[in-house]
Design a protein around this motif. Structure first.
Motif, PDB file in Angstrom:
ATOM      1  N   PHE A  17      49.326  31.040  47.462  1.00  0.00           N
ATOM      2  CA  PHE A  17      48.651  31.160  46.104  1.00  0.00           C
ATOM      3  C   PHE A  17      47.130  30.431  45.802  1.00  0.00           C
ATOM      4  O   PHE A  17      47.042  29.613  44.873  1.00  0.00           O
ATOM      5  CB  PHE A  17      49.466  30.118  45.099  1.00  0.00           C
ATOM      6  CG  PHE A  17      50.960  30.740  45.014  1.00  0.00           C
ATOM      7  CD1 PHE A  17      51.784  29.809  44.108  1.00  0.00           C
ATOM      8  CD2 PHE A  17      51.101  31.819  45.155  1.00  0.00           C
ATOM      9  CE1 PHE A  17      53.133  30.442  43.713  1.00  0.00           C
ATOM     10  CE2 PHE A  17      52.335  32.453  45.003  1.00  0.00           C
ATOM     11  CZ  PHE A  17      53.499  31.854  43.903  1.00  0.00           C
ATOM     12  N   SER A  18      46.411  31.102  46.677  1.00  0.00           N
ATOM     13  CA  SER A  18      44.914  30.607  46.473  1.00  0.00           C
ATOM     14  C   SER A  18      44.196  31.002  45.288  1.00  0.00           C
ATOM     15  O   SER A  18      43.492  29.974  45.055  1.00  0.00           O
ATOM     16  CB  SER A  18      44.179  31.198  47.777  1.00  0.00           C
ATOM     17  OG  SER A  18      44.630  30.906  48.965  1.00  0.00           O
ATOM     18  N   LEU A  19      44.699  31.860  44.714  1.00  0.00           N
ATOM     19  CA  LEU A  19      44.180  32.455  43.455  1.00  0.00           C
ATOM     20  C   LEU A  19      45.182  31.869  42.343  1.00  0.00           C
ATOM     21  O   LEU A  19      46.402  31.690  42.568  1.00  0.00           O
ATOM     22  CB  LEU A  19      44.417  33.827  43.179  1.00  0.00           C
ATOM     23  CG  LEU A  19      43.047  34.754  43.939  1.00  0.00           C
ATOM     24  CD1 LEU A  19      43.364  36.270  43.701  1.00  0.00           C
ATOM     25  CD2 LEU A  19      41.851  34.316  43.537  1.00  0.00           C
ATOM     26  N   LYS A  20      44.500  31.351  41.187  1.00  0.00           N
ATOM     27  CA  LYS A  20      45.551  30.647  40.233  1.00  0.00           C
ATOM     28  C   LYS A  20      45.221  31.636  39.019  1.00  0.00           C
ATOM     29  O   LYS A  20      44.440  32.349  38.925  1.00  0.00           O
ATOM     30  CB  LYS A  20      44.832  29.165  39.905  1.00  0.00           C
ATOM     31  CG  LYS A  20      44.838  28.381  41.197  1.00  0.00           C
ATOM     32  CD  LYS A  20      46.094  28.128  41.667  1.00  0.00           C
ATOM     33  CE  LYS A  20      45.977  27.243  43.040  1.00  0.00           C
ATOM     34  NZ  LYS A  20      47.264  27.087  43.720  1.00  0.00           N
ATOM     35  N   PRO A  21      46.356  31.550  38.321  1.00  0.00           N
ATOM     36  CA  PRO A  21      46.311  32.058  36.721  1.00  0.00           C
ATOM     37  C   PRO A  21      45.061  31.998  36.146  1.00  0.00           C
ATOM     38  O   PRO A  21      44.688  30.959  36.090  1.00  0.00           O
ATOM     39  CB  PRO A  21      47.630  31.382  36.045  1.00  0.00           C
ATOM     40  CG  PRO A  21      48.525  31.346  37.328  1.00  0.00           C
ATOM     41  CD  PRO A  21      47.634  30.727  38.249  1.00  0.00           C
ATOM     42  N   ALA A  24      39.708  35.382  38.132  1.00  0.00           N
ATOM     43  CA  ALA A  24      39.305  37.072  38.239  1.00  0.00           C
ATOM     44  C   ALA A  24      39.504  37.484  39.778  1.00  0.00           C
ATOM     45  O   ALA A  24      39.355  37.065  40.754  1.00  0.00           O
ATOM     46  CB  ALA A  24      37.730  37.240  38.207  1.00  0.00           C
ATOM     47  N   ALA A  25      40.123  38.908  39.724  1.00  0.00           N
ATOM     48  CA  ALA A  25      40.251  39.568  40.862  1.00  0.00           C
ATOM     49  C   ALA A  25      39.162  39.920  41.668  1.00  0.00           C
ATOM     50  O   ALA A  25      38.189  40.418  41.135  1.00  0.00           O
ATOM     51  CB  ALA A  25      40.993  40.984  40.623  1.00  0.00           C
ATOM     52  N   PRO A  26      39.129  39.437  42.885  1.00  0.00           N
ATOM     53  CA  PRO A  26      37.964  39.779  43.900  1.00  0.00           C
ATOM     54  C   PRO A  26      37.769  41.248  43.844  1.00  0.00           C
ATOM     55  O   PRO A  26      38.865  41.966  44.239  1.00  0.00           O
ATOM     56  CB  PRO A  26      38.511  39.139  45.191  1.00  0.00           C
ATOM     57  CG  PRO A  26      39.563  38.052  44.704  1.00  0.00           C
ATOM     58  CD  PRO A  26      40.455  38.581  43.632  1.00  0.00           C
ATOM     59  N   LYS A 124      41.616  37.578  52.804  1.00  0.00           N
ATOM     60  CA  LYS A 124      41.166  36.131  52.781  1.00  0.00           C
ATOM     61  C   LYS A 124      40.490  35.957  51.417  1.00  0.00           C
ATOM     62  O   LYS A 124      40.818  34.951  50.682  1.00  0.00           O
ATOM     63  CB  LYS A 124      39.782  36.059  53.757  1.00  0.00           C
ATOM     64  CG  LYS A 124      40.214  35.858  55.236  1.00  0.00           C
ATOM     65  CD  LYS A 124      39.047  35.475  55.976  1.00  0.00           C
ATOM     66  CE  LYS A 124      39.300  35.672  57.419  1.00  0.00           C
ATOM     67  NZ  LYS A 124      37.940  35.477  58.220  1.00  0.00           N
ATOM     68  N   ALA A 125      39.747  36.854  50.738  1.00  0.00           N
ATOM     69  CA  ALA A 125      39.401  36.606  49.171  1.00  0.00           C
ATOM     70  C   ALA A 125      40.521  36.495  48.209  1.00  0.00           C
ATOM     71  O   ALA A 125      40.419  35.542  47.336  1.00  0.00           O
ATOM     72  CB  ALA A 125      38.625  37.955  48.707  1.00  0.00           C
TER      73      ALA A 125
END
Length: 202
Positions: A17-21, A24-26, A124-125
């Motif tokens: 869960f590196s990205l959070k709600p 932006a989408a990489p 990774k992104a």
């Protein structure tokens, strides 16, 4: 975070869960098996986009592959596009090579792009940790849901139905806030190239 042993082990790795709600989408531009390039911008759906990390040999992906095809068709009808990405090290895992990606997609009826992330930079992104690992973005490209497809696992006898993902899709399309409870995806760890493991791995 759990960790698989790098082979065919059934040990689970959990998404990080590196990205959070709201993130932006990489962006990316990656080749399909035939070499044709596909960008995230070009693949986005009007109502949203599902990006998931996969590979050909992982038992978790194999178990879900047919159900993913069916749900991707349903999502397309709702205006949500699907993109699959393989980031595995094909030198050490040749069964995940781009040539075999094409046959895997055909075998399981994947009509959406299945792309190859040779550098592993896209994985990774996104903070992807396992296969499969699911990321649902809304119509403006912000993360809405990062979590499991459903609670089926190769050894628990439950049939894949995409219940968790589709509940998130229904909430997103209804304009509701992102679900607070987002159970992480489970699967085999992404096969990182030696020395290329991300900081969040391990």
């Amino acid at each position: 975070m759990g960790r698989a042993d790098g082979g065919e082990s059934m040990a689970e790795t959990l998404s990080t869960f590196s990205l959070k709600p709201g993130d932006a989408a990489p962006e990316f531009e990656l080749p399909a098996a035939d070499g044709a390039l596909q960008s995230l911008t070009g693949a986005r759906g009007e109502k949203g986009t599902l990006v998931f990390f996969a590979c050909n040999h992982c038992p978790y992906v194999v178990m879900l592959a047919d159900a993913i095809a069916s749900i991707a068709n349903d999502l397309a009808d709702k205006g949500i596009a699907t993109v699959a990405i393989s980031s595995n090290d094909v030198e050490n895992y040749p069964q995940d090579s781009p040539e075999l990606m094409a046959s895997f997609a055909k075998e399981h009826g994947w009509e959406f792009p299945y792309l190859y992330d040779e550098s592993q930079d896209v994985a990774k992104a996104y903070g992807a940790a396992c296969t499969p690992d699911f990321f649902l973005f809304d119509s403006v490209g912000n993360l809405y849901y990062a979590g499991q497809f459903d609670d089926s696992r190769p050894k628990n006898g439950r049939q894949p139905d995409g219940a968790d993902l589709m509940a998130a899709v229904a909430d997103m399309l209804a304009g509701r806030s992102a679900p607070e409870r987002q159970l992480p995806s489970s699967g085999c760890n992404i096969k990182w190239k030696p020395g290329n493991e991300p900081a969040y791995f391990g």
